[in-house]
Every structure is written in structure tokens, then in C-alpha cells.
Scaffold this motif. Sequence first.
Motif, PDB file in Angstrom:
ATOM      1  N   LEU A 165       0.809  -1.137  -0.161  1.00 43.24           N
ATOM      2  CA  LEU A 165      -0.003   0.143  -0.151  1.00 43.24           C
ATOM      3  C   LEU A 165       0.880   1.053  -0.004  1.00 43.24           C
ATOM      4  CD1 LEU A 165      -3.065   0.285   0.309  1.00 43.24           C
ATOM      5  CD2 LEU A 165      -2.754   0.647   2.622  1.00 43.24           C
ATOM      6  N   ASP A 166       0.863   1.956  -1.074  1.00 42.26           N
ATOM      7  CA  ASP A 166       1.795   3.188  -1.192  1.00 42.26           C
ATOM      8  C   ASP A 166       1.327   4.314  -0.403  1.00 42.26           C
ATOM      9  OD1 ASP A 166       0.031   4.667  -2.708  1.00 42.26           O
ATOM     10  OD2 ASP A 166       1.069   4.197  -4.839  1.00 42.26           O
ATOM     11  N   GLY A 167       2.155   5.361  -0.232  1.00 40.32           N
ATOM     12  CA  GLY A 167       1.744   6.551   0.521  1.00 40.32           C
ATOM     13  C   GLY A 167       0.776   7.166   0.146  1.00 40.32           C
ATOM     14  N   ARG A 168       0.393   7.351  -1.241  1.00 43.67           N
ATOM     15  CA  ARG A 168      -1.024   8.004  -1.583  1.00 43.67           C
ATOM     16  C   ARG A 168      -2.145   7.148  -0.968  1.00 43.67           C
ATOM     17  NH1 ARG A 168       2.637   6.740  -5.147  1.00 43.67           N
ATOM     18  NH2 ARG A 168       3.780   8.368  -6.426  1.00 43.67           N
ATOM     19  N   GLU A 169      -2.262   5.765  -1.370  1.00 44.08           N
ATOM     20  CA  GLU A 169      -3.238   5.058  -1.019  1.00 44.08           C
ATOM     21  C   GLU A 169      -3.625   5.122   0.665  1.00 44.08           C
ATOM     22  OE1 GLU A 169      -3.030   1.534  -4.106  1.00 44.08           O
ATOM     23  OE2 GLU A 169      -1.557   1.720  -2.899  1.00 44.08           O
ATOM     24  N   THR A 170      -2.320   5.028   1.311  1.00 39.97           N
ATOM     25  CA  THR A 170      -2.408   5.081   2.788  1.00 39.97           C
ATOM     26  C   THR A 170      -3.023   6.577   3.363  1.00 39.97           C
ATOM     27  OG1 THR A 170      -0.431   3.594   2.970  1.00 39.97           O
ATOM     28  CG2 THR A 170      -1.076   4.740   4.977  1.00 39.97           C
ATOM     29  N   LEU A 171      -2.507   7.525   2.526  1.00 43.98           N
ATOM     30  CA  LEU A 171      -2.996   8.935   2.953  1.00 43.98           C
ATOM     31  C   LEU A 171      -4.528   9.089   2.713  1.00 43.98           C
ATOM     32  CD1 LEU A 171      -2.556  11.891   3.791  1.00 43.98           C
ATOM     33  CD2 LEU A 171      -2.194  12.371   1.463  1.00 43.98           C
ATOM     34  N   THR A 172      -4.965   8.500   1.468  1.00 38.06           N
ATOM     35  CA  THR A 172      -6.351   8.368   1.234  1.00 38.06           C
ATOM     36  C   THR A 172      -7.060   7.571   2.377  1.00 38.06           C
ATOM     37  OG1 THR A 172      -6.213   8.521  -1.226  1.00 38.06           O
ATOM     38  CG2 THR A 172      -7.985   7.790  -0.572  1.00 38.06           C
TER      39      THR A 172
END
Length: 150
Positions: A76-83
Motif C-alpha cells: 500500500l503506497d503513500g498515496r493510498e495510505t493517505l487516502t
Amino acid sequence: MNYKTKKFTLLIANDDEDTRFLMKEALREVRLAITSEFVENGEQVLDYLYRRGQYFASSNWHQPDLILLDLNMPRLDGRETLTSIRSDPHLQQIPVVMLTTSHRRGDILLCYRLGANSFISKPVTFEGLLEVMKTLCEYWFEIVSLPPDM
């Protein structure tokens, strides 16, 4: 609240072992009471935040006062985690700073659109990283008012 006596919790997500080591070393130079928790990917960030898996019964668990996210991580990359963080009313008040090697304009714009509080391009030297970590911790833990613990 007296910020000089509060102990802060910093959750750092980065999949690179050398970077995690350098960040730990840099944090030793920061003159604040900070507990740092390191994870390797976005799934582990969410496990930590939701107290799942290895964090389920941890007596040392504290909700983070600040999250540092790398952009490009496995699972799970940073963008998905932030979302995911921004979509949960119980988590969305936690400040999230993107700390990554990217300098791409598109990455910067997207992260702010997704709700990042800051976007920092990681310096390439340890001295640069040390300065960033000192400044970052001073700003988030001494200057701004953080949301109260929920």
C-alpha cells in the motif's frame, strides 16, 4: 498543555532499511521527548493505527501525533495510505507529512489534494536529513497546536 513535558509519538513509514536507520539516527539529535515507531509499508501504517496484528495488544501503543509517509512503498503506497487515513473520521485529524525522494510536481499536487499537511523532498545527505528532522519536529511539536488526543 506544556509541550516541554509532553512525550510525542511519531509514526514513520518507509520501506528502505538504510533510510529508516538514518532517520533513527537523526531523531537521536532532536532534543524533544519523541517516541518513534517505524513501519515498512502502508498496510503496516493502517495496522498500527487500527491496532491490528502485532499492535493489537501492545502496551506501548500510542496514537501518533504526526505521521511521516514515503510515497513509493510496497503493498500500500503513500498515496493510498493517505487516502485511507483522510477517509476515516477517527484518524483524519492526525497530521500527515509526505517525506519522499520525489520532486515531481504531479506527486506534490496529488498529495496535497489527498489531504497531506506537508510535502518534503528527502535530502540526499545525512546532514540534510538531520536538519529536516530537527526543523520538522520543532515545527510540529513545539510551534503548532496539535489536535488533542481522541
